[in-house]
Scaffold this motif. Structure first.
Motif, PDB file in Angstrom:
ATOM      1  N   VAL A 158       0.605  -1.193   0.132  1.00  0.00           N
ATOM      2  CA  VAL A 158       0.153   0.042  -0.001  1.00  0.00           C
ATOM      3  C   VAL A 158       1.075   1.055  -0.065  1.00  0.00           C
ATOM      4  CG1 VAL A 158      -1.746   1.213   1.283  1.00  0.00           C
ATOM      5  CG2 VAL A 158      -1.823  -1.171   1.200  1.00  0.00           C
ATOM      6  N   ASP A 159       0.454   2.124  -0.880  1.00  0.00           N
ATOM      7  CA  ASP A 159       1.184   3.542  -0.743  1.00  0.00           C
ATOM      8  C   ASP A 159       1.159   4.141   0.506  1.00  0.00           C
ATOM      9  OD1 ASP A 159       1.876   6.248  -1.370  1.00  0.00           O
ATOM     10  OD2 ASP A 159      -0.036   6.675  -1.897  1.00  0.00           O
ATOM     11  N   PRO A 160       2.420   4.604   1.052  1.00  0.00           N
ATOM     12  CA  PRO A 160       2.633   4.952   2.361  1.00  0.00           C
ATOM     13  C   PRO A 160       1.658   6.220   2.610  1.00  0.00           C
ATOM     14  CG  PRO A 160       4.804   4.723   1.457  1.00  0.00           C
ATOM     15  CD  PRO A 160       3.707   4.390   0.461  1.00  0.00           C
ATOM     16  N   ALA A 161       1.311   6.907   1.744  1.00  0.00           N
ATOM     17  CA  ALA A 161       0.232   8.094   1.871  1.00  0.00           C
ATOM     18  C   ALA A 161      -1.178   7.834   1.539  1.00  0.00           C
ATOM     19  CB  ALA A 161       0.756   9.152   0.716  1.00  0.00           C
ATOM     20  N   ALA A 162      -1.384   6.689   1.356  1.00  0.00           N
ATOM     21  CA  ALA A 162      -2.833   6.125   1.232  1.00  0.00           C
ATOM     22  C   ALA A 162      -3.719   6.295   2.330  1.00  0.00           C
ATOM     23  CB  ALA A 162      -2.950   4.482   0.778  1.00  0.00           C
ATOM     24  N   ARG A 163      -4.980   6.873   1.956  1.00  0.00           N
ATOM     25  CA  ARG A 163      -5.866   7.046   3.085  1.00  0.00           C
ATOM     26  C   ARG A 163      -7.236   6.528   2.752  1.00  0.00           C
ATOM     27  NH1 ARG A 163      -3.942  12.300   1.300  1.00  0.00           N
ATOM     28  NH2 ARG A 163      -5.828  12.515   0.351  1.00  0.00           N
ATOM     29  N   VAL A 164      -7.916   6.230   3.905  1.00  0.00           N
ATOM     30  CA  VAL A 164      -9.244   5.783   3.574  1.00  0.00           C
ATOM     31  C   VAL A 164     -10.437   6.582   4.551  1.00  0.00           C
ATOM     32  CG1 VAL A 164      -9.056   3.721   4.976  1.00  0.00           C
ATOM     33  CG2 VAL A 164     -10.744   3.901   3.234  1.00  0.00           C
TER      34      VAL A 164
END
Length: 167
Positions: free
Chosen positions: A88-94
């Protein structure tokens, strides 16, 4: 800077496995007592590619947003990079937004320049709520593109939000 925005309908099965796992982990972390993806009724994926022309040559960045609708939640997943990434991209958000607290609005005047004279489903949509695990109400501007699948998604969201409101 050049900007290319594409969108289309998506199902949970279309999501990269690392994104599915990330959303499920975040749902558990934020206190959801069941799989947040099990009841998805509608989905929209928006890919935004920007290209900056620099002295060394063109440089592009890809941002992907998935909007997933359940009878109780709007799930907004955001990440950078390719779907083929093993992690997962370290900057990913949900964010998990309860429909009974959600407001969907025409974008602020400054953002309408991205889609002049367009209806809310034709460029950027403002989504306001207190996300699960959050302490304050926030507004998020979501690029959505144009097309029949975009209109269907926003219509389904508006209908679902209206169902959660007292009569």
């Amino acid at each position: 800077m050049a900007r290319n925005l594409t969108s289309g309908a998506v199902t949970v099965d279309d999501l990269p496995p690392v994104t599915v796992a990330f959303i499920r982990r975040q749902g558990t972390t934020r206190g959801l007592d069941r799989d947040p993806l099990a009841e998805v009724t509608h989905g929209l994926r928006v890919d935004e590619e920007t290209m900056n022309r620099q002295r060394v040559g063109p440089r592009s960045q890809r941002h992907t947003t998935e909007l997933l609708l359940t009878p109780e939640l709007l799930i907004i997943s955001y990440r950078q990079g390719s779907d083929d990434a093993p992690h997962v991209d370290p900057a990913a958000r949900v964010g998990f937004h309860r429909l009974d607290q959600l407001e969907v609005a025409v974008p602020a005047a400054g953002l309408q320049k991205r889609a002049p004279g367009a209806a809310p489903a034709a460029g950027v949509v403002a989504v306001t709520s207190t996300p699960l695990g959050g302490t304050r109400r926030t507004t998020r501007h979501v690029a959505s593109g144009i097309g029949p699948e975009v209109t269907r998604f926003w219509d389904a969201l508006q209908t679902a939000v209206a169902r959660t409101r007292p009569a």
